[in-house]
Write an enzyme that holds these catalytic residues in place. Structure first.
Site, PDB file in Angstrom:
ATOM      1  N   ARG A  18     -14.271   8.645  -3.386  1.00 48.75           N
ATOM      2  CA  ARG A  18     -12.937   8.691  -3.990  1.00 48.75           C
ATOM      3  C   ARG A  18     -12.886   9.835  -5.002  1.00 48.75           C
ATOM      4  O   ARG A  18     -13.850  10.086  -5.724  1.00 48.75           O
ATOM      5  CB  ARG A  18     -12.680   7.356  -4.694  1.00 48.75           C
ATOM      6  CG  ARG A  18     -11.323   7.226  -5.380  1.00 48.75           C
ATOM      7  CD  ARG A  18     -10.200   7.161  -4.390  1.00 48.75           C
ATOM      8  NE  ARG A  18      -8.998   6.610  -4.983  1.00 48.75           N
ATOM      9  CZ  ARG A  18      -7.816   6.625  -4.383  1.00 48.75           C
ATOM     10  NH1 ARG A  18      -7.675   7.177  -3.174  1.00 48.75           N
ATOM     11  NH2 ARG A  18      -6.768   6.092  -4.944  1.00 48.75           N
TER      12      ARG A  18
ATOM     13  N   THR B  57      -2.764  10.182   4.910  1.00 50.05           N
ATOM     14  CA  THR B  57      -4.057   9.468   4.955  1.00 50.05           C
ATOM     15  C   THR B  57      -4.451   9.262   6.415  1.00 50.05           C
ATOM     16  O   THR B  57      -3.623   9.354   7.314  1.00 50.05           O
ATOM     17  CB  THR B  57      -3.972   8.109   4.224  1.00 50.05           C
ATOM     18  OG1 THR B  57      -3.627   8.355   2.871  1.00 50.05           O
ATOM     19  CG2 THR B  57      -5.271   7.313   4.254  1.00 50.05           C
TER      20      THR B  57
ATOM     21  N   ASN C 122      -3.813  11.703  -0.297  1.00 51.14           N
ATOM     22  CA  ASN C 122      -2.703  10.888  -0.793  1.00 51.14           C
ATOM     23  C   ASN C 122      -1.419  11.195  -0.015  1.00 51.14           C
ATOM     24  O   ASN C 122      -1.320  10.816   1.126  1.00 51.14           O
ATOM     25  CB  ASN C 122      -2.510  10.993  -2.302  1.00 51.14           C
ATOM     26  CG  ASN C 122      -1.625   9.854  -2.808  1.00 51.14           C
ATOM     27  OD1 ASN C 122      -1.572   8.796  -2.191  1.00 51.14           O
ATOM     28  ND2 ASN C 122      -0.919  10.055  -3.899  1.00 51.14           N
TER      29      ASN C 122
ATOM     30  N   SER D 171      -7.338   2.267  -5.150  1.00 52.23           N
ATOM     31  CA  SER D 171      -6.877   2.643  -3.806  1.00 52.23           C
ATOM     32  C   SER D 171      -6.563   1.399  -2.983  1.00 52.23           C
ATOM     33  O   SER D 171      -7.081   0.317  -3.259  1.00 52.23           O
ATOM     34  CB  SER D 171      -7.993   3.439  -3.122  1.00 52.23           C
ATOM     35  OG  SER D 171      -7.685   3.660  -1.768  1.00 52.23           O
TER      36      SER D 171
ATOM     37  N   GLY E 108      -1.362   4.202   5.296  1.00 55.25           N
ATOM     38  CA  GLY E 108      -0.124   3.447   5.050  1.00 55.25           C
ATOM     39  C   GLY E 108       0.066   3.028   3.606  1.00 55.25           C
ATOM     40  O   GLY E 108       0.876   2.149   3.332  1.00 55.25           O
ATOM     41  N   GLY E 109      -0.671   3.655   2.671  1.00 58.52           N
ATOM     42  CA  GLY E 109      -0.481   3.323   1.257  1.00 58.52           C
ATOM     43  C   GLY E 109      -0.645   1.841   1.026  1.00 58.52           C
ATOM     44  O   GLY E 109      -1.577   1.210   1.548  1.00 58.52           O
TER      45      GLY E 109
HETATM   46  O1  DON Z   1      -5.713   5.395  -1.847  1.00 60.99           O
HETATM   47  C1  DON Z   1      -4.574   4.990  -1.633  1.00 60.99           C
HETATM   48  O2  DON Z   1      -4.252   3.814  -1.677  1.00 60.99           O
HETATM   49  C2  DON Z   1      -3.509   5.993  -1.245  1.00 60.99           C
HETATM   50  N1  DON Z   1      -3.841   7.283  -1.791  1.00 60.99           N
HETATM   51  C3  DON Z   1      -3.403   6.026   0.239  1.00 60.99           C
HETATM   52  C4  DON Z   1      -2.279   6.904   0.685  1.00 60.99           C
HETATM   53  C5  DON Z   1      -1.817   6.595   2.046  1.00 60.99           C
HETATM   54  O3  DON Z   1      -2.335   5.756   2.747  1.00 60.99           O
HETATM   55  C6  DON Z   1      -0.636   7.348   2.515  1.00 60.99           C
HETATM   56  N2  DON Z   1      -0.267   6.898   3.848  1.00 60.99           N
HETATM   57  N3  DON Z   1       0.752   6.752   4.341  1.00 60.99           N
END
Ligand code: DON
Length: 570
Positions: free
Chosen positions: A107, A381, A401, A452, A472-473
């Protein structure tokens, strides 16, 4: 139940789960079959050229860990909108010979000059976009350090060999495909402001190239070559580091050469839990993914889900998400900086307490618990899954990100910089791009890793294993949770990745769902229970799954059809 276990070096699967100091007996056949059945290797990733890069390395005698380096590096070239040398992520590893499991935490870290209120103005108000645009939003990357670490400590081939496919793709180019073209179109104005990014991804007159146009990245090839020749030092020291720091500082950032020189990956104990006889291994903090998935499964373990109609089943899954995401917001951060009540969050008693507030016929408003806000998210991501023919496994979720990170490419490096600083809680109660709020546990501090949602996971039963994850955040956690339930219900890899998504993240207090995820009858029933339902304007996620059936040796690899990836079995 959930237990926090040390990286394991046990007889295959005899260690099973240590929960609250109680040893739970494992079904004998769990994990590695006692009489191994020959099986193939497999790779599922978000783009065919990246899967092929991994295949090339497996064919050259590399193991799953070598292939993980090759796939990550190739994704940095062919899917630069989602991950890259300027970003970081988590690599969950399983070594078959001795059942050793670990997580390589690559990370990104806040620069040493970062401070808690760095994105606030003098009046304490958040400065618009400060944590997502411009190099002040960029944390110190971790992915290049992971390459050397994985190859040296766990691989069979040299780092140089592992990086060759990516170097070739960067130097010779690859044909632009529709999804990447869409990302370039979406970020065109931002990319245009960075001359090196514009040169790489736009035409000479600043427009978006046609599908099929060859994208060559010679500077990125040189940076990869420096890493191939010198290891991590080729990125974190010497010419590349000097160019990165100069580029970041010219763009308003605060990196120093020391920040880069001091970056190190950390090996952490994966989180291990048990759900109805399945062993779940997932990412530990600073990912919130493992604890949230396991927390939700713990809550669900007290229900016999098969007994309920489909709307009630989904209601119960949603209620488990609501509670798990709440805990994420309140408690979790970088384990090197904050003390977290992981044992509490992991305990069966705690889950029983959470479960007792769930009614089977009625939604519980989130404001009766403490809160968060969200937007649907796309395919920034990336996740990939690898299984080699020896049974070694990698689940890796890596990121810059948002799409193309900040969109800024440090001159002469070919490296697009992340905006992962936005994953910190920049101000208490202020939602980030994924609508997630956090408490002080995830406040910014020098050299700290932001929390994260990335959740690379292994789900193991006596019959087989699934290697799973997705971008997918904030939606990642709910996708991995539902994917796990689907696998345990007997769904195959292709159906798991295409399954329509539904999601609840505590706040906003609503269920987001893709069109088709809920039937009309379910919508009616869930609404009557008190849920607020919101159909998403677009689809989200890009799940990559490998399944391996121990008895037959059958291996399946599947890539989410919402994307353009491919699952290959060799
Ligand atoms: O680490 C995280 O939770 C975010 N930076 C992930 C970002 C992400 O999955 C974007 N996707 N759509």
């Amino acid at each position: 139940m959930i237990a926090i276990s040390a990286p394991r070096r046990a007889r295959p699967f005899s260690g099973w789960v240590l929960a609250c100091a109680a040893l739970i007996a494992a079904p004998a056949a769990l994990g590695a079959p006692s009489t191994p059945v020959a099986h193939k290797g497999a790779i599922a990733s978000a783009y065919p050229l990246a899967s092929q890069a991994g295949q090339e390395i497996l064919a050259a005698g590399g193991n799953a860990f070598d292939a993980a380096v090759a796939v990550s590096a190739a994704l940095a070239v062919v899917e630069p909108s989602s991950s890259g040398l300027g970003g970081g992520g988590f690599y969950l590893l399983h070594r078959q010979a001795d059942a050793f499991e670990t997580m390589v935490d690559a990370r990104e870290k806040a620069p040493a000059a970062a401070s808690r209120d760095m994105y606030l103005d003098k009046a304490g108000n958040a400065i618009d976009n400060a944590s997502i645009a411009g190099s002040l939003a960029s944390a110190i990357p971790g992915e290049p350090a992971a390459f050397e670490y994985l190859a040296r400590k766990y691989g069979k081939l040299s780092l140089k060999q592992d990086l060759q496919p990516a170097i070739r793709l960067a130097r010779d180019g690859f044909p632009l495909y529709a999804r990447l073209q869409g990302g370039i179109r979406y970020k065109r104005q931002v990319l245009q402001r960075s001359p090196d990014a514009a040169k790489a991804f736009l035409t000479a007159d600043g427009s978006v190239p046609e599908v099929g146009a060859v994208i060559k990245q010679p500077d990125l090839a040189s940076t990869l070559e420096a890493i191939a020749a010198q290891g991590a030092q080729g990125f974190y020291g010497g010419r590349v580091a000097a160019d990165l720091v100069a580029g970041v500082r010219a763009d308003g950032g605060i990196w120093t050469l020391e920040d880069l020189a001091h970056y190190q990956v950390v090996e952490r104990k994966p989180l291990v839990g048990e759900y109805h006889g399945a062993r779940i291994v997932s990412a530990s903090p600073p990912s919130s993914g493992g604890i949230a998935v396991l927390d939700a499964l713990n809550i669900l373990s007290g229900f016999d889900l098969q007994k309920f109609d489909s709307a009630t089943r989904k209601h119960l899954v949603i209620e488990s998400m609501r509670r798990a995401y709440r805990d994420r917001a309140i408690y979790l951060g970088d384990p090197d900086f904050v003390k977290m009540p992981l044992a509490q969050l992991a305990s069966k008693d705690y889950a029983a307490g959470q479960r007792s507030s769930i009614r089977t016929d009625k939604a519980m408003p989130s404001n009766l618990l403490p809160g968060i806000e969200s937007e649907p998210v796309g395919m920034q991501t990336t996740h990939f899954s690898v299984l080699d023919s020896a049974g070694n496994r990698v689940a890796a979720t890596i990121s810059v990100n948002l799409f193309f990170g900040t969109g800024y490419m440090a001159p002469k490096t070919g490296v697009l910089l992340n905006n992962t600083m936005d994953d910190f809680s920049t101000k208490p109660g202020r939602p980030n791009e994924f609508g997630l709020v956090g408490a002080t546990a995830n406040a910014i501090a020098p050299n700290k890793r932001s929390l994260s949602s990335m959740s690379p996971t292994f789900v193991e039963t006596p019959k087989g294993v699934m290697i799973v994850g997705s971008p997918g955040g904030s939606f990642i956690i709910s996708m991995v949770l539902v994917g796990t339930l689907n696998y345990l219900d007997g769904m195959n890899a292709a159906d798991i990745v295409k399954y329509p998504h539904y999601h609840h993240q505590y706040l906003p207090d609503e269920v987001d769902y893709e069109s088709g995820a809920l039937t009309d009858a379910e919508i009616k029933e869930l609404t009557a229970m008190g849920h607020t339902l919101k159909v998403s304007g677009r689809q989200w996620g890009n799940m990559q799954v490998i399944t391996w059936d121990f008895a037959s040796g059958k291996v399946e690899a599947a890539s989410d059809p919402r994307g353009e990836g491919v699952g290959l079995v060799y």
